[in-house]
Design a protein around this motif. Structure first.
Motif, PDB file in Angstrom:
ATOM      1  N   ASP A  46      37.387  54.869  10.540  1.00  0.00           N
ATOM      2  CA  ASP A  46      36.916  56.405  10.792  1.00  0.00           C
ATOM      3  C   ASP A  46      35.487  56.498  11.060  1.00  0.00           C
ATOM      4  O   ASP A  46      34.961  57.367  11.915  1.00  0.00           O
ATOM      5  N   VAL A  47      34.486  55.614  10.462  1.00  0.00           N
ATOM      6  CA  VAL A  47      33.343  55.552  10.862  1.00  0.00           C
ATOM      7  C   VAL A  47      32.749  54.055  10.887  1.00  0.00           C
ATOM      8  O   VAL A  47      33.539  53.130  10.061  1.00  0.00           O
ATOM      9  N   ASP A  48      32.105  53.604  11.804  1.00  0.00           N
ATOM     10  CA  ASP A  48      31.744  52.118  12.221  1.00  0.00           C
ATOM     11  C   ASP A  48      30.049  51.990  12.382  1.00  0.00           C
ATOM     12  O   ASP A  48      29.708  52.598  13.338  1.00  0.00           O
ATOM     13  N   VAL A  49      29.589  51.126  11.560  1.00  0.00           N
ATOM     14  CA  VAL A  49      28.162  51.090  11.514  1.00  0.00           C
ATOM     15  C   VAL A  49      28.011  50.501  12.952  1.00  0.00           C
ATOM     16  O   VAL A  49      26.960  50.562  13.604  1.00  0.00           O
ATOM     17  N   ARG A  50      28.843  49.712  13.745  1.00  0.00           N
ATOM     18  CA  ARG A  50      28.777  49.034  14.875  1.00  0.00           C
ATOM     19  C   ARG A  50      28.491  50.076  15.857  1.00  0.00           C
ATOM     20  O   ARG A  50      28.320  49.611  17.033  1.00  0.00           O
ATOM     21  N   GLU A  51      28.823  51.281  15.873  1.00  0.00           N
ATOM     22  CA  GLU A  51      28.583  52.488  16.837  1.00  0.00           C
ATOM     23  C   GLU A  51      27.026  52.361  17.142  1.00  0.00           C
ATOM     24  O   GLU A  51      26.616  52.899  18.019  1.00  0.00           O
ATOM     25  N   ILE A  52      26.334  52.016  15.993  1.00  0.00           N
ATOM     26  CA  ILE A  52      24.801  52.301  16.177  1.00  0.00           C
ATOM     27  C   ILE A  52      24.008  51.042  16.376  1.00  0.00           C
ATOM     28  O   ILE A  52      23.058  50.871  16.733  1.00  0.00           O
TER      29      ILE A  52
END
Ligand SMILES: Nc1nc2c(ncn2[C@@H]2O[C@H](COP(=O)(O)OP(=O)(O)O)[C@@H](O)[C@H]2O)c(=O)[nH]1
Ligand SMILES: [Mg+2]
Length: 280
Positions: free
Chosen positions: A50-56
């Motif tokens: 749902d949320v992935d730190v790898r986005e940033i």
């Protein structure tokens, strides 16, 4: 106010599969369980993120662009996340109050013990009105040798002591243990007695390991919840404990046992042990 379980433990302990199994269980039970990947070095993720730190930020990028090694890269990424915590805050705000969020954390225990990254992240998340507990995953392989058991237990403690949250220890991969070994371990419920039953003890360190085991017992520092991705009852057992710790009581299947007078809330460790017993 969403409920959260910070899933921590050494690399390979089974954190990611655990999150996947709980998410699947949530789908089946129509309970809203989300997983947030906080591991910037994660590769194959078997759950819906749902949320992935790898986005940033990713460790690969930190290594390629900033010439970090794998460990330095990871610390850099987590510090980057802290410096951009508004990104995470915004994501968390989007969750509904009754949602359960699992945080699949990186395995490097230095992040808990040597650098204050995870404690700071926890402090922030508490400020954002999430109710958190921490689940430390300890691989069942630790039961094979007294020295591995002590090392695993102490590594877990040192990480958990840095995080001011209610905690539980999940004994992962229990399908790899002989059923009688698991049964006996849970039945014993004491580090000291468990070590006495091991016939491969290193007599040179017997005194030391006995003292450490006594300490663990005296402070009820270890209560284990068994877990296996191959056991369909495991997710609900673990969630029963986690729900108590986060006080996700409205929908919890099992109520917290109260003091006889109904006045005082029971000490979480005692309640926890009562539940452990209940599930055996
Ligand atoms: N037999 C068995 N293997 C497991 C279990 N949980 C995880 N594993 C395996 O252990 C390895 C590491 O699991 P993973 O979830 O990626 O660990 P993480 O590094 O802590 O996230 C993988 O090969 C998994 O298939 C389990 O309950 N039983
Ligand atoms: Mg993982």
């Amino acid at each position: 106010m969403p409920f959260g379980v910070l899933v921590i433990g050494p690399a390979g302990a089974g954190k990611t599969r655990f999150c996947a199994a709980l998410q699947t269980y949530g789908d089946v039970q129509s309970r809203s369980i989300h997983v947030i990947n906080l591991d910037p070095a994660a590769e194959d993720i078997p759950y819906r993120t749902d949320v992935d730190v790898r986005e940033i930020v990713t460790v690969d990028d930190a290594m390629a662009e900033l010439k970090f090694g794998p460990n330095g890269g990871l610390v850099y990424c987590m510090e980057y996340l802290l410096a951009h915590s508004e990104w995470l805050e915004e994501k968390l705000l989007a969750f509904a109050p009754e949602d359960t969020i699992l945080f699949d954390c990186p395995g490097q225990l230095e992040l808990y013990t040597h650098v204050p990254v995870m404690p700071r992240l926890v402090a922030l998340m508490q400020r954002w009105d999430t109710r958190l507990c921490v689940a430390y995953m300890m691989d069942s392989v630790s039961l094979g040798e007294p020295s591995k058991f002590i090392a695993g237990a102490l590594a877990g403690l040192s990480a958990m002591l840095q995080l001011p949250l209610p905690r539980l220890t999940v004994l992962s991969k229990t399908d790899l243990l002989a059923p009688d070994v698991l049964e006996e371990f849970l039945e014993i419920g004491s580090a000291t007695t468990f070590l006495q039953t091991c016939d491969n003890r290193n007599t040179k360190f017997l005194k030391l390991t006995t003292v450490i085991a006594n300490l663990l017992d005296d402070h009820s520092l270890l209560s284990y919840v068994p877990f296996s991705i191959h056991d369909e009852d495991s997710p609900s057992h673990v969630l029963t404990y986690a729900d108590q710790l986060t006080q996700y009581t409205d929908e919890a299947e099992v109520r917290i046992p109260r003091d006889i007078e109904g006045e005082e809330e029971e000490d979480p460790d005692t309640a926890f042990k009562a539940l452990m017993h209940h599930h055996r």
